[in-house]
Design an enzyme around this catalytic site. Structure first.
Site, PDB file in Angstrom:
ATOM      1  N   LYS A 109       0.863  -1.191   0.000  1.00  0.00           N
ATOM      2  CA  LYS A 109       0.000   0.000   0.000  1.00  0.00           C
ATOM      3  C   LYS A 109       0.890   1.228   0.000  1.00  0.00           C
ATOM      4  O   LYS A 109       2.034   1.183   0.454  1.00  0.00           O
ATOM      5  CB  LYS A 109      -0.879   0.019   1.258  1.00  0.00           C
ATOM      6  CG  LYS A 109      -2.141   0.840   1.089  1.00  0.00           C
ATOM      7  CD  LYS A 109      -3.216   0.029   0.397  1.00  0.00           C
ATOM      8  CE  LYS A 109      -4.496   0.808   0.219  1.00  0.00           C
ATOM      9  NZ  LYS A 109      -5.611  -0.047  -0.199  1.00  0.00           N
ATOM     10  N   ASP A 149      -6.833   4.128  -4.562  1.00  0.00           N
ATOM     11  CA  ASP A 149      -7.484   4.010  -3.252  1.00  0.00           C
ATOM     12  C   ASP A 149      -8.134   5.371  -2.996  1.00  0.00           C
ATOM     13  O   ASP A 149      -8.427   6.096  -3.960  1.00  0.00           O
ATOM     14  CB  ASP A 149      -6.465   3.613  -2.165  1.00  0.00           C
ATOM     15  CG  ASP A 149      -7.138   3.239  -0.847  1.00  0.00           C
ATOM     16  OD1 ASP A 149      -7.796   2.194  -0.779  1.00  0.00           O
ATOM     17  OD2 ASP A 149      -7.026   4.012   0.130  1.00  0.00           O
TER      18      ASP A 149
HETATM   19  P1  NAD Z   1     -13.021   7.594  -2.569  1.00  0.00           P
HETATM   20  O1  NAD Z   1     -12.049   8.651  -2.305  1.00  0.00           O
HETATM   21  O2  NAD Z   1     -13.454   7.339  -3.964  1.00  0.00           O
HETATM   22  O3  NAD Z   1     -14.347   7.848  -1.697  1.00  0.00           O
HETATM   23  C1  NAD Z   1     -14.347   8.008  -0.308  1.00  0.00           C
HETATM   24  C2  NAD Z   1     -15.737   8.502   0.082  1.00  0.00           C
HETATM   25  O4  NAD Z   1     -15.827   8.563   1.506  1.00  0.00           O
HETATM   26  C3  NAD Z   1     -16.038   9.907  -0.441  1.00  0.00           C
HETATM   27  O5  NAD Z   1     -17.405   9.986  -0.813  1.00  0.00           O
HETATM   28  C4  NAD Z   1     -15.799  10.780   0.797  1.00  0.00           C
HETATM   29  O6  NAD Z   1     -16.504  12.006   0.765  1.00  0.00           O
HETATM   30  C5  NAD Z   1     -16.315   9.857   1.867  1.00  0.00           C
HETATM   31  N1  NAD Z   1     -15.853  10.172   3.216  1.00  0.00           N
HETATM   32  C6  NAD Z   1     -14.623  10.556   3.624  1.00  0.00           C
HETATM   33  N2  NAD Z   1     -14.624  10.773   4.954  1.00  0.00           N
HETATM   34  C7  NAD Z   1     -15.896  10.525   5.366  1.00  0.00           C
HETATM   35  C8  NAD Z   1     -16.541  10.576   6.634  1.00  0.00           C
HETATM   36  N3  NAD Z   1     -15.883  10.927   7.712  1.00  0.00           N
HETATM   37  N4  NAD Z   1     -17.840  10.237   6.684  1.00  0.00           N
HETATM   38  C9  NAD Z   1     -18.527   9.876   5.564  1.00  0.00           C
HETATM   39  N5  NAD Z   1     -17.979   9.803   4.351  1.00  0.00           N
HETATM   40  C10 NAD Z   1     -16.671  10.132   4.261  1.00  0.00           C
HETATM   41  O7  NAD Z   1     -12.425   6.266  -1.899  1.00  0.00           O
HETATM   42  P2  NAD Z   1     -12.787   4.764  -2.233  1.00  0.00           P
HETATM   43  O8  NAD Z   1     -11.839   4.283  -3.248  1.00  0.00           O
HETATM   44  O9  NAD Z   1     -14.253   4.651  -2.446  1.00  0.00           O
HETATM   45  O10 NAD Z   1     -12.370   4.051  -0.861  1.00  0.00           O
HETATM   46  C11 NAD Z   1     -13.258   3.966   0.257  1.00  0.00           C
HETATM   47  C12 NAD Z   1     -12.799   2.851   1.172  1.00  0.00           C
HETATM   48  O11 NAD Z   1     -12.780   1.625   0.427  1.00  0.00           O
HETATM   49  C13 NAD Z   1     -11.388   2.985   1.731  1.00  0.00           C
HETATM   50  O12 NAD Z   1     -11.345   2.381   3.012  1.00  0.00           O
HETATM   51  C14 NAD Z   1     -10.549   2.173   0.769  1.00  0.00           C
HETATM   52  O13 NAD Z   1      -9.324   1.738   1.344  1.00  0.00           O
HETATM   53  C15 NAD Z   1     -11.491   1.037   0.503  1.00  0.00           C
HETATM   54  N6  NAD Z   1     -11.228   0.295  -0.729  1.00  0.00           N
HETATM   55  C16 NAD Z   1     -11.183   0.904  -1.946  1.00  0.00           C
HETATM   56  C17 NAD Z   1     -10.957   0.134  -3.087  1.00  0.00           C
HETATM   57  C18 NAD Z   1     -10.980   0.723  -4.476  1.00  0.00           C
HETATM   58  O14 NAD Z   1     -10.888  -0.053  -5.448  1.00  0.00           O
HETATM   59  N7  NAD Z   1     -11.129   2.017  -4.643  1.00  0.00           N
HETATM   60  C19 NAD Z   1     -10.736  -1.236  -2.974  1.00  0.00           C
HETATM   61  C20 NAD Z   1     -10.801  -1.833  -1.728  1.00  0.00           C
HETATM   62  C21 NAD Z   1     -11.050  -1.056  -0.605  1.00  0.00           C
END
Ligand code: NAD
Length: 419
Positions: A109, A149
């Site tokens: 990561k 991410d």
């Molecule tokens: P992203 O940046 O696309 O979206 C994050 C979302 O969370 C946004 O809508 C943001 O406004 C919101 N957010 C941030 N802080 C917040 C809070 N305090 N309360 C409510 N909403 C809040 O990120 P993502 O890629 O969707 O990732 C989200 C989670 O999923 C992370 O934990 C990431 O590690 C995990 N994840 C992502 C992927 C991927 O393929 N993108 C894969 C596996 C896991």
């Protein structure tokens, strides 16, 4: 890192889950010691020029946690809260996530401590190129393959791939996944994590006798994972009653028009001002009425403070590390079923694996093929977890760690420890 620091750290949460499964597996102390230490942690400075001409210096990280099953694999996060502890925890989880769905990858990561909402596109490009340049020697299709991410996008992956390719003087699309289609991305990758969340959720709902057409669902976070999960739930006829992002949460017991919310975010970047539901706080959303709850924002959202107030019957962890071990114990006592992050959000890395394989073949699959293979991979392994949890009378989380640790230990033992 002291035990005390680990107890309160994100990595500490991960170690605590690891230990529960390691105890059940009666893992020997040498293997335990090896698997609870990251292989490599890299910290570096990223000096970059603001559009004003001034220079700032940000901190970049890449942690390559384990290589036993293959090259390190894991996303890059741009967020003000990025720390070495967080990146290490995320790399640790990637190790088990790749193993739980049986991919030929280890775990990694990366991250940059920055607030992308305060940066222009040109500034983001300069930071990304410098970040990639600092890692040229240690990443590559057979070494470590980053992906998106939180706050990182296909465009950012394109800059990463281009910078790496310029340095090594050849086109290397397989150095990174989550790229735009035009430069070697995979069809279905953008939606893959959200799609995986819905695949796991629907399968578990069936196992629990919950009718998808009758359940109410809350999704926290409306980014890549949360937005596509909500969209796919709605397309399957489920009622999504709550959504949120960093600007706040919106609840409507009649069901939110998700297509409208997606359009709204497309036009306004965030949900701020969205009128499709009553505005509530993000903490209220987590304890609101619903059957299925999908945290899809950041880690540590369920703690000892709010876990006992959660009303959902099923939690599907779209985010990494949303549940602290104390909250997990409470969920278990209350009979709330949790599909753990390392299984529930493994759809993204699974299609990243497909992208890496397609890049290496130079032959690209149809979206229907990607989606069918994704569903097959996730369900095959989810069913193993469900069976394992039943046999040992444990939670799905403990079963997921058991399955993953067992797979990593087997490859580690076959390869031997070069000491
Ligand atoms: P992203 O940046 O696309 O979206 C994050 C979302 O969370 C946004 O809508 C943001 O406004 C919101 N957010 C941030 N802080 C917040 C809070 N305090 N309360 C409510 N909403 C809040 O990120 P993502 O890629 O969707 O990732 C989200 C989670 O999923 C992370 O934990 C990431 O590690 C995990 N994840 C992502 C992927 C991927 O393929 N993108 C894969 C596996 C896991």
């Amino acid at each position: 890192m002291s035990t005390t620091t680990r107890d309160v750290s994100v990595f500490g949460d991960g170690i605590s889950y690891f230990n529960q499964a390691a105890d059940l597996l009666e893992l020997d102390s040498s293997m335990r010691r090896i698997l609870t230490h990251p292989s490599r942690q890299i910290i570096f400075s990223i000096p970059f020029q603001r559009d004003t001409g001034d220079f700032e210096v940000y901190t970049g990280y890449r942690v390559q946690y384990n290589f036993a099953r293959g090259p390190a694999k894991g996303g890059i996060r741009y967020h003000p809260g990025v720390t070495l502890d967080e990146v290490t925890a995320l790399a640790f989880w990637m190790t088990w996530k790749c193993a739980v769905v049986d991919l030929p990858f280890g775990g990694g990561k990366g991250g940059v401590t920055c607030d992308p909402s305060q940066l222009s596109t040109n500034e983001l490009e300069r930071i990304t190129r410098r970040y990639a340049a600092e890692l040229v020697e240690v990443v590559g299709p057979d070494k470590d393959v980053p992906a998106p991410d939180v706050n990182t996008t296909p465009q950012i992956m394109a800059w990463f791939m281009d910078t790496y390719s310029m340095h090594v003087r050849q086109n290397v699309p397989g150095v990174v996944t989550g790229k735009p289609l035009e430069i070697g991305g995979s069809r279905g990758r953008t939606e893959a994590t959200g799609r995986g969340v819905t695949i796991c959720a629907l399968d578990q709902m069936a196992a629990m006798g919950l009718d998808p057409k009758k359940v109410s669902i809350v999704v926290q976070g409306f980014g890549n994972v949360g937005m596509y999960a909500a969209k796919l739930f709605a397309e399957r006829g489920c009622k999504v009653v709550g959504i949120s992002d960093v600007t706040g949460a919106y609840y409507n017991d009649k069901g939110i028009d998700i297509a409208h919310a997606v359009e709204y975010v497309g036009a306004n970047r965030t949900l701020d001002g969205f009128k499709g539901g009553d505005k509530i706080s993000n903490s209220e959303l987590l304890t609101s009425d619903c059957d299925v709850l999908v945290p899809a924002a950041l880690e540590k959202v369920f703690t000892v403070e709010n876990a006992s107030k959660v009303k959902a019957k099923l939690i599907v962890e779209g985010a990494n590390g949303p549940t602290t071990p104390e909250a997990d114990r409470i969920f278990n006592e209350k009979g709330i079923v949790v599909i753990p992050d390392i299984m529930a959000n493994a759809g993204g890395v699974t299609v990243s694996y497909f992208e890496w394989a397609q890049d290496r073949m130079g032959y690209f699959w149809k979206e229907s093929e990607v989606n069918a293979r994704l569903e097959e991979t996730l369900l095959e392994n989810l069913h193993q977890l469900q069976k394992l949890a039943k046999t040992h009378n444990t939670t799905l989380r403990v079963a997921a760690y058991q399955l993953a640790i067992d797979r990593v230990v087997r490859t580690s033992k076959l390869r031997g420890i070069y000491a």
